[in-house]
Design an enzyme around this catalytic site. Structure first.
Site, PDB file in Angstrom:
ATOM      1  N   ASN A 298       3.750  -5.640  -2.810  1.00  0.00           N
ATOM      2  CA  ASN A 298       3.293  -6.620  -1.815  1.00  0.00           C
ATOM      3  C   ASN A 298       2.812  -5.935  -0.538  1.00  0.00           C
ATOM      4  O   ASN A 298       3.521  -5.889   0.469  1.00  0.00           O
ATOM      5  CB  ASN A 298       4.404  -7.625  -1.511  1.00  0.00           C
ATOM      6  CG  ASN A 298       4.671  -8.553  -2.671  1.00  0.00           C
ATOM      7  OD1 ASN A 298       3.801  -9.333  -3.056  1.00  0.00           O
ATOM      8  ND2 ASN A 298       5.859  -8.462  -3.250  1.00  0.00           N
ATOM      9  N   ASP A 299       1.609  -5.411  -0.599  1.00  0.00           N
ATOM     10  CA  ASP A 299       0.954  -4.795   0.553  1.00  0.00           C
ATOM     11  C   ASP A 299       0.031  -5.843   1.170  1.00  0.00           C
ATOM     12  O   ASP A 299      -0.953  -6.254   0.562  1.00  0.00           O
ATOM     13  CB  ASP A 299       0.157  -3.571   0.097  1.00  0.00           C
ATOM     14  CG  ASP A 299      -0.571  -2.869   1.234  1.00  0.00           C
ATOM     15  OD1 ASP A 299      -0.568  -3.391   2.365  1.00  0.00           O
ATOM     16  OD2 ASP A 299      -1.148  -1.801   0.963  1.00  0.00           O
ATOM     17  N   PHE A 300       0.350  -6.286   2.386  1.00  0.00           N
ATOM     18  CA  PHE A 300      -0.451  -7.297   3.069  1.00  0.00           C
ATOM     19  C   PHE A 300      -1.592  -6.683   3.883  1.00  0.00           C
ATOM     20  O   PHE A 300      -2.312  -7.396   4.564  1.00  0.00           O
ATOM     21  CB  PHE A 300       0.442  -8.142   3.984  1.00  0.00           C
ATOM     22  CG  PHE A 300       1.296  -9.140   3.254  1.00  0.00           C
ATOM     23  CD1 PHE A 300       0.915 -10.463   3.164  1.00  0.00           C
ATOM     24  CD2 PHE A 300       2.479  -8.746   2.643  1.00  0.00           C
ATOM     25  CE1 PHE A 300       1.696 -11.393   2.487  1.00  0.00           C
ATOM     26  CE2 PHE A 300       3.275  -9.661   1.966  1.00  0.00           C
ATOM     27  CZ  PHE A 300       2.881 -10.997   1.884  1.00  0.00           C
ATOM     28  N   GLY A 301      -1.739  -5.372   3.791  1.00  0.00           N
ATOM     29  CA  GLY A 301      -2.812  -4.707   4.510  1.00  0.00           C
ATOM     30  C   GLY A 301      -2.334  -3.598   5.419  1.00  0.00           C
ATOM     31  O   GLY A 301      -3.127  -2.897   6.037  1.00  0.00           O
TER      32      GLY A 301
END
Length: 442
Positions: A383-386
């Site tokens: 879960n890399d949101f940026g």
């Protein structure tokens, strides 16, 4: 550590909406209805970064809700009165009316990532990183089905997700979070498409009626956990888990015991040994078991709702810690899991329709029992949101009681983290128990 300061609370809606009579309606099956009296699912991700944008999170959440309309909706509980015998029943569905989700922006100015990440025991402030604490699932008629809290730390960010458990299970929960992370990184569409159509056998009359009133719910849910139990995190490496699996299968003269079954059996035996339970007393282990792949034909992999049953193993404490051994007990757990076949699951489903039973908080607190939720198979660290991947995962206080066990994938591939809620003296005893200490690392 500090308390938190709420900066803002906002309602986030999908860009396009269906409301009123045009809103899609999703009737709920027993797998969803059984959780109405319980609290929500609360899981959160900790990021070591200052490069985050709250407005971007809100915008990408709005975009994601376009693909997950049930989460922006509300529950509808309708009462029915049977004039023949004066009994009152209810039906329940989700209305996808885009009423919106809650987004809370908060700050914990004196708390660092290390304050959350490093201690063996989960700091109490973590519970304040989640919105809608104490909310019951049936209250989704007026409360949001999804609430997100983004709490800024000294050197990081914690995103806490609170989702109604009568709308999703753990697999659906992480499907949503994974999809939001993708869209936050710039994707126009999530890579997986959720399936919202619930599963009902042909012989079942829909909507399903069940006994329910607000007064009964209030009586069932009157118990409040004023002092949540302490929570300790135990980390197990891929290598130690493999050793336990090999030992369990060798002792059981089989190859059927899985890594998780061996690990949970090892934990169960260690806890009961540390509790010094009398050998003649009954002890139990309850496990949430996903049924998507157990059905014939299988349910869609991305079935968006609850698709799980609870199985249990009960034996005498003496059988567990003295006579059994890891292999024998692990095989009992394996047999219990294997019993959850298509035929068994469908039979239990139809039995529930005839005699509905809503799980109450008191049913989760049985003496000398452990109950495990979640799964190491869920994609937590993707879960890399940026601004990079999370450094750890933590859960909120919802449904916490003594004996509650939560399982997560560890940050290293193949490792597992187990969050254990027990009295402090038992957790301390586990930390120095010779048979247990050589299998986990801090």
């Amino acid at each position: 550590m500090s308390t938190i300061r709420v900066i803002s609370s906002t309602t986030i809606k999908a860009p396009s909406q269906n409301d009123g009579d045009s809103a899609e309606k999703i009737d709920l099956p027993p797998w969803d209805l059984q959780f109405l009296l319980l609290e929500t699912i609360q899981k959160g991700l900790l990021f070591h970064t200052k490069n985050h944008q709250i407005h971007h999170l809100q915008h990408s959440l709005s975009s994601t809700l376009s693909f997950f309309p049930p989460l922006a909706g509300r529950l509808v509980i309708t009462r029915h009165h049977d004039n023949n015998n004066n009994n009152s029943t209810a039906t329940c569905h989700i209305t996808c009316n885009n009423a919106g989700v809650l987004f809370v922006h908060a700050a914990a100015e004196n708390t660092s990532v290390a304050d959350i990440l490093l201690p063996n025991y989960v700091p109490p402030i973590v519970h304040s990183f989640f919105a809608l604490n104490g909310a019951k699932n049936h209250e989704g008629t007026s409360q949001p089905l999804l609430a997100v809290q983004a709490t800024e730390l000294l050197d990081g960010l914690f995103i806490g997700f609170t989702i109604n458990h009568s709308v999703v299970d753990g697999k659906s929960f992480w499907l949503f979070v994974n999809s939001w992370a993708e869209i936050s990184r710039g994707s126009l569409n999530p890579s997986k498409s959720p399936v919202f159509q619930r599963w009902f056998p042909n012989c079942i009359e829909v909507p399903i009626r069940f006994p329910f009133t607000e007064k009964q719910a209030a009586q069932q849910c009157s118990e409040k956990i004023l002092n949540p139990p302490p929570e300790r995190i135990f980390h197990f490496t891929k290598e130690k888990i493999a050793e336990l699996k090999m030992k369990a299968n060798m002792e059981g003269n089989t190859n059927r015991v899985s890594s998780l079954q061996a690990l949970l059996t090892h934990l169960w035996r260690s806890v009961i040994r540390c509790k010094q339970v009398k050998l003649e007393e009954d002890v139990s282990y309850f496990l949430s078991i996903g049924v998507r792949t157990r059905m014939v034909p299988p349910l869609p992999e991305d079935y968006f709702g609850n698709a799980l049953v609870v199985g249990g193993v009960t034996m005498k404490a003496g059988e567990l810690v003295v006579e059994g051994g890891l292999g024998k007990v692990a095989m009992e757990m394996n047999k219990m899991v294997c019993l959850q076949s298509d035929e068994t699951v469908k039979k239990e489903y139809e039995t529930w329709v005839k005699k509905p039973l809503l799980i109450s908080p008191t049913m989760l607190s049985v003496s000398h029992s452990l109950a495990t939720s979640s799964s190491p198979r869920f994609d937590v660290y993707g879960n890399d949101f940026g601004w990079g991947k999370p450094v750890t995962v933590r859960s909120g206080r919802a449904n916490k009681g003594y004996g509650k066990i939560t399982v997560f994938a560890g940050v290293e591939e193949g490792s597992i983290d187990i969050e254990v809620c027990l009295p402090i003296e038992i957790l301390e005893a586990l930390g120095i128990d010779p048979e247990f200490t050589h299998t986990f690392s801090n």
